[in-house]
Design an enzyme around this catalytic site. Structure first.
Site, PDB file in Angstrom:
ATOM      1  CG  ASP A  12      -0.256   0.025   2.617  1.00 46.54           C
ATOM      2  OD1 ASP A  12       0.931  -0.511   2.523  1.00 46.54           O
ATOM      3  OD2 ASP A  12      -0.841   0.594   3.615  1.00 46.54           O
ATOM      4  CG  ASP A  17       4.169   0.093   1.720  1.00 44.87           C
ATOM      5  OD1 ASP A  17       3.608  -0.790   2.012  1.00 44.87           O
ATOM      6  OD2 ASP A  17       3.874   1.280   2.301  1.00 44.87           O
ATOM      7  CG  ASN A  41       0.426   3.452   4.293  1.00 44.48           C
ATOM      8  OD1 ASN A  41       0.567   3.255   5.603  1.00 44.48           O
ATOM      9  ND2 ASN A  41       1.478   2.727   3.688  1.00 44.48           N
ATOM     10  CB  THR A 128       4.578  -4.277   3.015  1.00 44.45           C
ATOM     11  OG1 THR A 128       4.321  -3.717   1.742  1.00 44.45           O
ATOM     12  CG2 THR A 128       5.629  -5.205   2.830  1.00 44.45           C
ATOM     13  CG  PHE A 170      -1.717   1.674   9.726  1.00 41.82           C
ATOM     14  CD1 PHE A 170      -2.641   2.616   9.846  1.00 41.82           C
ATOM     15  CD2 PHE A 170      -1.609   1.233   8.333  1.00 41.82           C
ATOM     16  CE1 PHE A 170      -3.486   3.371   8.935  1.00 41.82           C
ATOM     17  CE2 PHE A 170      -2.415   1.793   7.602  1.00 41.82           C
ATOM     18  CZ  PHE A 170      -3.390   2.843   7.792  1.00 41.82           C
ATOM     19  CG  ASN A 171      -0.002  -2.862   7.684  1.00 44.41           C
ATOM     20  OD1 ASN A 171      -0.544  -1.830   7.077  1.00 44.41           O
ATOM     21  ND2 ASN A 171       1.245  -3.168   7.396  1.00 44.41           N
ATOM     22  CG  HIS A 243       7.591  -0.175  10.105  1.00 38.92           C
ATOM     23  ND1 HIS A 243       7.690  -0.474  11.697  1.00 38.92           N
ATOM     24  CD2 HIS A 243       7.531   0.980  10.418  1.00 38.92           C
ATOM     25  CE1 HIS A 243       7.546   0.292  12.518  1.00 38.92           C
ATOM     26  NE2 HIS A 243       7.406   1.477  11.726  1.00 38.92           N
ATOM     27  CG  ASP A 244       6.178  -1.721   4.869  1.00 38.99           C
ATOM     28  OD1 ASP A 244       5.691  -2.243   5.896  1.00 38.99           O
ATOM     29  OD2 ASP A 244       5.656  -0.775   4.057  1.00 38.99           O
TER      30      ASP A 244
END
Length: 329
Positions: A12, A17, A41, A128, A170-171, A243-244
């Site tokens: 996203d 990402d 996002n 992700t 969040f995800n 993160h991703d």
């Protein structure tokens, strides 16, 4: 010559990402069969456009199809997007030109299903963003879970606080129902969560190294400069978690994280704890939820969860690997 393994990146984009895609290409280890977008996002119309623009900037849009994914969570109204963190169009201050490639007729979920049949037992799926596309594929064909060789996703939190609410990442918060469908399906999952990603930070020295790596890393450097600024405004200091990109890294090398076996159950009912991921370790010396046969059965669906960073330095690998695939944006 080593045969590259097939992979789908479900994303996203989003700043992290975007650099995760460039890092994946820079490893040279994967045959990217599709780049599938999902709302997260930003609304899906923007994440789809961003995915196409990134594919163009990274010179893969003539070879790798970019698919439009789910526009909203499975059962809920659309949520507030994260444009305040990633920039108004999701890519910092960048406005990248759209790809001229044709728009595929397949949705992201349809592409996932087709590729899982074409590469049965071989396909890695890395997600992700919210897990809506993967959940739709499973709801349409539950056998998708056994055809996938490996499913790695960025999301959740096992032992640390959340980043969208005190208890939720969040995800998972964005589509908890989809996450619960996926994590209860029997798919061989590896959860790369905040416990691990907060252990690999990208700071000023790393940014300087990317800026010195040449024009091919300039887009990533600009994006990550904005990302660090967003974390600084939200109390994160002068660095940002990767993160991703870390989820992409774990697809190939699990020594970037410390893993434990267990079940992950997602809270879908309470608005207070929406998206909370409850980790039930297989190694626990007691039986949990014995008063609830349904929960007892649910905890038999296990996978692997990252409880922290691992022995291999992911930030160093990210900084040296990403420029191996130059961008043109």
């Amino acid at each position: 010559m080593t045969v590259r393994a097939p992979i789908v990146l479900d994303s996203d984009p989003g700043i992290d990402d975007a650099v995760a895609l460039q890092y994946l290409l820079g490893t040279g280890r994967w045959d990217l069969r599709a780049y599938t977008s999902v709302g997260g996002n930003l609304p899906v119309e923007q994440t789809y456009r961003n995915a196409r623009a990134l594919a163009r900037a990274l010179r893969i849009d003539t070879d790798v199809p970019v698919h439009r994914g789910a526009a909203r969570p499975l059962t809920r109204l659309p949520y507030a997007a994260a444009a305040h963190f990633h920039g108004p169009e999701g890519l910092g201050h960048e406005t990248l030109p759209d790809s001229t490639a044709a728009h595929p007729t397949e949705s992201s979920a349809q592409a996932l299903l087709r590729l899982s049949r074409e590469h049965e037992g071989e396909l890695t799926v890395c997600a992700t963003g919210p897990l809506t596309n993967v959940a739709i594929a499973l709801l349409e064909d539950p056998a998708f879970a056994r055809r996938v060789k490996k499913f790695v996703f960025m999301g959740g939190n096992a032992q640390v606080p959340g980043n969208i609410t005190p208890v939720a990442e969040f995800n998972m918060w964005a589509d908890p129902d989809a996450a619960e469908v996926v994590l209860s399906s029997g798919i061989p999952f590896t959860m790369v969560d905040l416990d691990a990603s907060h252990g690999w930070l990208f700071g000023p020295a790393d940014l300087a190294a990317l800026e010195a790596a040449g024009e091919g890393a300039a887009l990533a450097a600009r994006l990550l400069r904005v990302y660090i600024g967003s974390y600084r405004r939200h109390g994160g200091g002068d660095s940002c978690p990767l993160h991703d990109p870390l989820a992409v890294g774990v697809c190939a090398d699990e020594s970037f994280v410390t893993l434990a076996e267990g079940a992950v159950v997602v809270e879908c009912s309470s608005e207070l704890t929406r998206g909370q991921t409850v980790f039930v370790p297989s190694a626990a010396r007691r039986n949990y939820y014995t008063e609830s046969p349904a929960l007892t059965a649910r905890t038999r669906h296990t996978g692997r969860v990252a409880l922290g960073p691992g022995p291999r330095d992911f930030t160093k690998d990210f900084v040296t690997t990403l420029p191996q695939w130059p961008a043109t944006g």
